[in-house]
Structures are given as structure tokens and as C-alpha cells.
Design an enzyme around this catalytic site. Sequence first.
Site, mmCIF file in Angstrom:
data_model
loop_
_atom_site.group_PDB
_atom_site.id
_atom_site.type_symbol
_atom_site.label_atom_id
_atom_site.label_comp_id
_atom_site.label_asym_id
_atom_site.label_seq_id
_atom_site.Cartn_x
_atom_site.Cartn_y
_atom_site.Cartn_z
ATOM 1 N N ARG A 134 -3.490 6.510 1.082
ATOM 2 C CA ARG A 134 -4.043 7.720 1.710
ATOM 3 C C ARG A 134 -3.129 8.439 2.679
ATOM 4 N NH1 ARG A 134 -9.089 4.486 3.501
ATOM 5 N NH2 ARG A 134 -7.431 2.980 3.260
ATOM 6 N N ARG B 270 0.820 -1.222 0.000
ATOM 7 C CA ARG B 270 0.000 0.000 0.000
ATOM 8 C C ARG B 270 0.854 1.273 0.000
ATOM 9 N NH1 ARG B 270 -5.644 -0.845 1.736
ATOM 10 N NH2 ARG B 270 -6.084 -2.801 0.726
ATOM 11 N N ASP C 5 -6.661 -2.887 -7.413
ATOM 12 C CA ASP C 5 -7.189 -3.550 -6.229
ATOM 13 C C ASP C 5 -7.378 -5.026 -6.533
ATOM 14 O OD1 ASP C 5 -8.252 -2.622 -3.460
ATOM 15 O OD2 ASP C 5 -9.588 -4.223 -4.105
ATOM 16 N N TYR D 147 -14.783 -12.270 -0.224
ATOM 17 C CA TYR D 147 -15.479 -10.998 -0.485
ATOM 18 C C TYR D 147 -16.718 -11.207 -1.348
ATOM 19 C CZ TYR D 147 -11.847 -8.026 1.556
ATOM 20 O OH TYR D 147 -10.997 -7.408 2.429
ATOM 21 N N ARG E 180 -6.721 11.298 -5.957
ATOM 22 C CA ARG E 180 -8.004 10.603 -5.795
ATOM 23 C C ARG E 180 -9.163 11.584 -5.863
ATOM 24 N NH1 ARG E 180 -10.449 7.342 -0.777
ATOM 25 N NH2 ARG E 180 -10.699 9.505 -0.173
HETATM 26 O O1 CP3 Z 1 -0.032 -1.733 -2.474
HETATM 27 C C1 CP3 Z 1 -0.283 -0.819 -3.263
HETATM 28 O O2 CP3 Z 1 0.114 0.367 -3.105
HETATM 29 C C2 CP3 Z 1 -1.045 -1.142 -4.531
HETATM 30 C C3 CP3 Z 1 -2.443 -0.982 -4.490
HETATM 31 C C4 CP3 Z 1 -3.335 -1.911 -3.690
HETATM 32 C C5 CP3 Z 1 -4.573 -1.464 -3.156
HETATM 33 N N1 CP3 Z 1 -5.223 -2.539 -2.662
HETATM 34 C C6 CP3 Z 1 -5.052 -0.099 -3.210
HETATM 35 C C7 CP3 Z 1 -6.153 0.314 -2.337
HETATM 36 C C8 CP3 Z 1 -3.221 -3.278 -3.413
HETATM 37 C C9 CP3 Z 1 -2.079 -4.226 -3.694
HETATM 38 C C10 CP3 Z 1 -4.439 -3.663 -2.780
HETATM 39 C C11 CP3 Z 1 -4.727 -5.040 -2.384
HETATM 40 C C12 CP3 Z 1 -5.924 -5.319 -1.588
HETATM 41 N N2 CP3 Z 1 -7.161 -4.755 -1.688
HETATM 42 C C13 CP3 Z 1 -5.999 -6.338 -0.609
HETATM 43 C C14 CP3 Z 1 -4.899 -7.300 -0.275
HETATM 44 C C15 CP3 Z 1 -3.868 -6.699 0.605
HETATM 45 C C16 CP3 Z 1 -4.341 -6.452 2.001
HETATM 46 O O3 CP3 Z 1 -4.432 -5.253 2.343
HETATM 47 O O4 CP3 Z 1 -4.582 -7.417 2.707
HETATM 48 C C17 CP3 Z 1 -7.309 -6.323 -0.080
HETATM 49 C C18 CP3 Z 1 -7.850 -7.219 1.010
HETATM 50 C C19 CP3 Z 1 -8.042 -5.323 -0.775
HETATM 51 C C20 CP3 Z 1 -9.469 -5.000 -0.633
HETATM 52 C C21 CP3 Z 1 -9.643 -3.601 -0.242
HETATM 53 N N3 CP3 Z 1 -9.454 -2.517 -1.070
HETATM 54 C C22 CP3 Z 1 -10.027 -3.120 1.019
HETATM 55 C C23 CP3 Z 1 -10.330 -3.987 2.229
HETATM 56 C C24 CP3 Z 1 -10.075 -1.729 0.903
HETATM 57 C C25 CP3 Z 1 -10.584 -0.764 1.922
HETATM 58 C C26 CP3 Z 1 -9.736 -0.751 3.116
HETATM 59 C C27 CP3 Z 1 -9.015 0.525 3.182
HETATM 60 O O5 CP3 Z 1 -7.793 0.503 3.328
HETATM 61 O O6 CP3 Z 1 -9.723 1.558 3.101
HETATM 62 C C28 CP3 Z 1 -9.655 -1.383 -0.388
HETATM 63 C C29 CP3 Z 1 -9.490 -0.024 -0.923
HETATM 64 C C30 CP3 Z 1 -8.124 0.377 -1.322
HETATM 65 N N4 CP3 Z 1 -7.320 -0.364 -2.117
HETATM 66 C C31 CP3 Z 1 -7.463 1.590 -1.008
HETATM 67 C C32 CP3 Z 1 -6.230 1.555 -1.656
HETATM 68 C C33 CP3 Z 1 -5.188 2.616 -1.698
HETATM 69 C C34 CP3 Z 1 -8.048 2.718 -0.217
HETATM 70 C C35 CP3 Z 1 -9.004 3.427 -1.134
HETATM 71 C C36 CP3 Z 1 -9.116 4.888 -0.894
HETATM 72 O O7 CP3 Z 1 -8.374 5.654 -1.518
HETATM 73 O O8 CP3 Z 1 -10.005 5.242 -0.120
#
Ligand code: CP3
Length: 358
Positions: A31, A27, A77, A154, A40
Site C-alpha cells: 500500500r 511487503r 498471502d 490465525y 487493488r
Molecule cells: O511481501 C510481499 O510483497 C508479498 C506479499 C505478502 C503479503 N502478505 C501481502 C499483503 C506476503 C509475503 C504476506 C505475508 C503475510 N501475510 C504475513 C507474514 C509476514 C508478516 O508480515 O509477518 C502475515 C502475518 C500475513 C497476514 C496478513 N495479511 C495480515 C496481518 C494482513 C493485514 C495487515 C496489513 O498489513 O494490513 C494481510 C493483508 C496483506 N497481505 C496486505 C498485503 C499487501 C495488505 C492488504 C491491502 O492491500 O489492504
Amino acid sequence: MTDLKNDLYLRTLRGEKVERTPIWVMRQAGRYLPEYRATRKQAGDFLTLCKTPELACEVTLQPIDRFGLDAAILFSDILTIPDAMGLELVLEEGVGPVFNKPIRSAADIDSLGIPDPEQELGYVMNAIRVIRHALDDRVPLIGFTGSPWTLASYMVEGSGSKDFRRIKGLMFESPESAHKLLQIVTDSVIQYLKAQVASGAQSLMVFDTWGGMLSTENYKRFSLSYMSQIVSAIKSDPLCSSVPIVLFTKGGGRWLELMADTGCDGLGLDWTVDIADAKARVGDKVILQGNMDPVVMNTGPEQVSEQAMEVLLGYGNHGPNDKGHIFNLGHGIQPFAHPENMQRLVQTVQANSSQFHT
Ligand code: CP3
């Protein structure tokens, strides 16, 4: 082969002797960075950001430009595949991911098709091509997927879950339906990863965020066996066989030997794993990636240096039989993290790890 200016991460994944420990952070585009929040906002919402290759490229490069990390990860994602299958992903601030059309019946599973990576998921492939062009071989680009078990969780829960009662209910009550769903997702993941490599991804990571919620036997049956299929499919494809693949089961510290036996190149470790112990168990078979507690990044720079050194010391010297170490956090960096801490983390690892590579 490309002429990467910084190929430390890929050389480490190939098990070569390297001059220091490479670092990237799960990540890393997110944010906690003000420039991410600005992009964003410009996109309007998270999914539009993912689906607009130029903007996805912009945020992928932000942490590379700012911190000099050793690898970039595609901004996207894991939930793109179920979205492309028609489940309609929405991501609401403070709520997390939700599907408008979750899997609720055997008929829902029967109606699922494998998305064409260059059609329904074409925006991901376009993002990879745009990012590779913009990176200009500064650092390698990591592609990724969710594990079949995590994606199915999911899809069946319809959102995040604390107890996984729907997906586990399906697993216990209708194992055949669960396997059917997992197989469709696995076939989709394999095509998706192959297309990512064809588009320019230089290594692959499988995020099994929820595999750790299973018993050992059910982990083997419902998560590991499908990740194993993915590794075999990548390793037996002539266009992908040289692309390293890393598996990360959060909460999977109990199963490192089983995971290493899939033939993957590396294992991601969460922070609950003792890295010295992991090295003793599987360090001669796979590269280890991790594993500082992400919450440290919300504290102060001294704590960051201290805890980073603890991880480097935990892995210790890179002996001739040790496959190697890639520094990372044990899970994604949180929105509460201070950007200065990322600077400190990268400096600490890049300036202090060569002593372990003599
Ligand atoms: O790592 C990186 O920088 C690359 C981008 C990336 C995102 N999600 C961006 C994201 C990667 C590799 C993921 C993987 C992901 N997504 C996983 C597996 C890794 C982990 O964290 O266990 C999972 C379970 C998800 C599903 C997901 N997407 C969730 C649960 C959420 C919301 C939780 C949160 O952090 O708000 C997301 C949204 C998400 N994916 C964000 C980002 C940067 C936040 C979105 C925003 O800008 O509000």
C-alpha cells in the site's frame, strides 16, 4: 537451470562469493505504492487481487520495475491455505484478516483436509506461472508460506490477536489437538511449497510471524519442529532440494542456533537482533537476511542511508567462512513508507556494499 539476468540473490543463497549485497524488501508490493493502490482498486479488494493471476503479477512487478530490487516475491498471502481449507478468509480495511469459520472445536480440527495445491490453490500456482513469464528471468521469484504455528494461530484465534489466548489455551489444555492441527497444516504447507517450486518459485521463505510469542520449550515443540519437517521435506525432494529455503521467526533472535540446525539455507532477522552478533553465532552456517527497522522507511532519505549503512557495517566484511548477507527490513514495509525512501534504500545498498565483498 534458467538464464537469470540478475542471479545475485540466488548466488548469495547458495553461499557463493558475490560482488555486492542483494536487496529485496518484505511487503515490497503494497500500500505504500500508489500504483499498488490503483491495481487493488481495480481488483475491488485484496483477495480478488490475490486470486486474479494477471493482477497479482502486475503488483509483483511494480516494485521491480520502479526500484530495481534483486528479487521478486509472489504477491499473495500466508492465509491462502486456511482459506482453501474452508475457513473463509475476509480482509477488511483497517481490521486485518478475519476468518468467518475459525477453528472452535476438536471436531473442526478433525474435519480439516489438505487442500490440493493445483485445485483450491490453483490460482497461486497460476500466478507464479504468469509472473515467471512476465519476469522473463530478470530476477528470481521467491515463493512463500506461513509457518504452521503462525497459520494455526490465525485459524484458532479467527483473526489477529494480542495475547493469543485461544491458540495458547489449546496448546496448554489439549496439546494433542494442537499437534493434530499443526500436522495437518504442515502437510498442507509441504504440498503447497512443492507445487510452488513446480510452478516456478526459485526460492522459498517461511514466515513465522508469531513463533516469537512462545517460551523456548514451546517454540521447539509447537513451531520449530514443524518448520524443521518442512525444511527436511523440501531438502529430500529431488525436484526441490536445490531450492534455497529461508526461515523467519519474528522475535526469534534467541533461537538462531536452533533454527540454523534445521538445515535451512538462511535466517531472516528482525530489527531487534544485532546482526554482528547473529553473524558471530550462526554466520558460518546460514545466510542472514535483514534487518533494518521498517519504521525508518517512514522518515527521511538521510535516515534511510544512515540506518542502511549501519546494517551493512554490522554484517561487515564477507570473510571466507561467512555464508553471506541479503539486505532486507526486519519486518514488512509499512503503508506509511515513502516510495522515495525505497529508491534511496536500494541505491544505498547497491552502491555501497561492494566494499564489504573484497
Ligand atoms: O511481501 C510481499 O510483497 C508479498 C506479499 C505478502 C503479503 N502478505 C501481502 C499483503 C506476503 C509475503 C504476506 C505475508 C503475510 N501475510 C504475513 C507474514 C509476514 C508478516 O508480515 O509477518 C502475515 C502475518 C500475513 C497476514 C496478513 N495479511 C495480515 C496481518 C494482513 C493485514 C495487515 C496489513 O498489513 O494490513 C494481510 C493483508 C496483506 N497481505 C496486505 C498485503 C499487501 C495488505 C492488504 C491491502 O492491500 O489492504
